[in-house]
Write an enzyme that holds these catalytic residues in place. Sequence first.
Site, mmCIF file in Angstrom:
data_model
loop_
_atom_site.group_PDB
_atom_site.id
_atom_site.type_symbol
_atom_site.label_atom_id
_atom_site.label_comp_id
_atom_site.label_asym_id
_atom_site.label_seq_id
_atom_site.Cartn_x
_atom_site.Cartn_y
_atom_site.Cartn_z
ATOM 1 N N LYS A 177 -14.990 -40.779 22.613
ATOM 2 C CA LYS A 177 -14.733 -40.835 24.061
ATOM 3 C C LYS A 177 -14.385 -39.445 24.574
ATOM 4 O O LYS A 177 -13.351 -38.893 24.214
ATOM 5 C CB LYS A 177 -13.560 -41.777 24.389
ATOM 6 C CG LYS A 177 -13.422 -42.030 25.889
ATOM 7 C CD LYS A 177 -12.112 -42.672 26.258
ATOM 8 C CE LYS A 177 -11.067 -41.687 26.722
ATOM 9 N NZ LYS A 177 -11.399 -40.888 27.921
ATOM 10 N N GLU A 251 -4.393 -33.291 16.717
ATOM 11 C CA GLU A 251 -4.242 -31.873 17.039
ATOM 12 C C GLU A 251 -3.606 -31.841 18.421
ATOM 13 O O GLU A 251 -4.240 -32.210 19.409
ATOM 14 C CB GLU A 251 -5.607 -31.185 16.999
ATOM 15 C CG GLU A 251 -5.504 -29.687 16.864
ATOM 16 C CD GLU A 251 -5.715 -28.991 18.186
ATOM 17 O OE1 GLU A 251 -4.691 -28.764 18.869
ATOM 18 O OE2 GLU A 251 -6.857 -28.694 18.526
ATOM 19 N N CYS A 285 -4.577 -25.173 23.503
ATOM 20 C CA CYS A 285 -3.390 -25.734 22.850
ATOM 21 C C CYS A 285 -2.646 -24.684 22.024
ATOM 22 O O CYS A 285 -1.434 -24.773 21.859
ATOM 23 C CB CYS A 285 -3.769 -26.931 21.997
ATOM 24 S SG CYS A 285 -5.235 -26.635 20.994
ATOM 25 N N GLU A 386 4.907 -26.653 27.357
ATOM 26 C CA GLU A 386 3.508 -26.224 27.445
ATOM 27 C C GLU A 386 3.060 -26.237 28.906
ATOM 28 O O GLU A 386 2.952 -27.301 29.522
ATOM 29 C CB GLU A 386 2.650 -27.176 26.602
ATOM 30 C CG GLU A 386 1.261 -26.673 26.358
ATOM 31 C CD GLU A 386 0.472 -27.578 25.409
ATOM 32 O OE1 GLU A 386 0.667 -28.802 25.448
ATOM 33 O OE2 GLU A 386 -0.348 -27.040 24.643
#
Lengths: 490, 76
Positions: A177, A251, A285, A386
């Site tokens: 997906k 991840e 990331c 983040e």
Amino acid sequence: MRKFIDENYKLFIDGKWVDGGGKKFETHCPANGELLATCAEADKGDVDRAVSAAWRAFETWKDVSPQERQRILLKIADLMEANAEKLAMVETFDNGKPIRETRAIDVPLSIDHFRYFAGVVRAEEGQATMIDKDTMSLILREPIGVVGQIIPWNFPLTMAAWKLAPALAAGDCVVIKPSSATPLSILELAKLLAEVLPPGVVNVVTGRGSTTGNYILEHPDFRKLAFTGSTEVGYSIAEAAAKKIIPSTLELGGKSANIFFPDCPWEKAIEGLQIGILFNQGQVCCAGSRVFVHEAIYDKFLKEAIAAFERVKVGMPWEESTQMGSQINEAQVEKILSYVEVGKKEGAKVATGGYRLTEHGLDKGCFIAPTIFTDVDNKMRIAQEEIFGPVVCFIKFKDEAEVIKMANDSEYGLGGAVWTKDINRAIRVARAVETGRMWVNTYNSLPAHAPFGGYKKSGIGRETHKMMLEHYTQKKNIFISLSEGKVGLY
Amino acid sequence: MVVTKDTQVEEVVKIKGVISYFIQRGVSPISCSGAFPQSLGNLLSIKKVADPDAFIEGLNEYIASQSQELKDRTDD
């Protein structure tokens, strides 16, 4: 644009393009808001059909020889290469990332991933051990079955390649997906896969996370889940896998340290700072979002960094001279600018940037100026959370011990770098920072053949390396008695 | 729109300006995975928000004030 992108896309299930049972959704170019395509949303029935098709395909795909799987993976790579310009343009339009990046990085790295796993699949071997003179133990690796893969919007094609290539090499079948923000490059990839893969080996279901994504998590027939995305969603994936007692590879997020010592290779280091936080508009990331600079060079380094950031050409992503493109959407712009306000309230100072760019035709897109915060304490929220944008925190340090302590004062551990010409110091610092990937005198280099993955809350598992085959296979032990006689217990 | 613990985060973040409310309070409702794909209650639980009821009450007040501000601007 229209020569690269269709007006409508369907789901790719069992080798056919089919309408989805859910609502349709639109995908827009983040750089100018233009409608790119209308896509089908997979409902529960569609996910069921995709999983069933994958299991049917698995019956034969699992026994396809390594030679044949290698040939198919190489053919996929060749087809991608033949369509490289199209894939690059589609990714650039759908994601907003500069064409110079999709042409030079996203697409070539994705192609190379298929070639890399085509190579390693031929080198895989089992083990045979004599337990004693009459007992042999064989260890064989077998494919795990049907795998559910969920891909983020920041590197759609590349992340798909990171997950598809090892799964196919291992003999697994896949339901994948893409993010509903950037489904197009994976749908275009599916057209190429359809030319070489048997029906059902790879199925692409598009839709929102709250619908299609959750149907994947809830489906009882997956044997493994693979996810790249945020740590918050990672909890849900891990929980869904735990409930089914199946493995997951994750991840997840990061807040990586980019560490500069006085003996760093200066010009390369200034560029490394930029690659660390401006590549892909900082939507990476493992972005080097915490920059630690030794006090001996701090002022000079900061001055040159500001000048370098202010020279960056932010613009329409399809223009070849553009160095930084558009953020993914309005929500991400709002998030980044909210963090700029958080930083100011915490006492940090904006040395450059910190605002939205709207001039020179950028008013319909999601453009943010490259931003540097100074006067940052590592405990501040802007140094711990983040932000996922072109926003970097500058933090001064005195010595190795102090910078290692600050670098490790983070819940994340995904990337990081140390810049120095002292090889002993480079290795010492790289070893001491608790992270899955430490670059030395480089940043954001992510080729196949070097494992990538997180420590701490940055994830589980290592992609981009043959060790990923471990995650997509299970070990069969065949335990053989060579003795002709009875054991003698009964 | 009245937000509850059961409201999908994806629905909440469609409200213009609401993301800053989340970020100011240390909760990111969006990421590279898109909007958090579950309920607001689940997100607040994962983020270990000490008083989720107060968070949601404040969020509803914020949405109401934004709506009023937008209405005032339109009336002007």
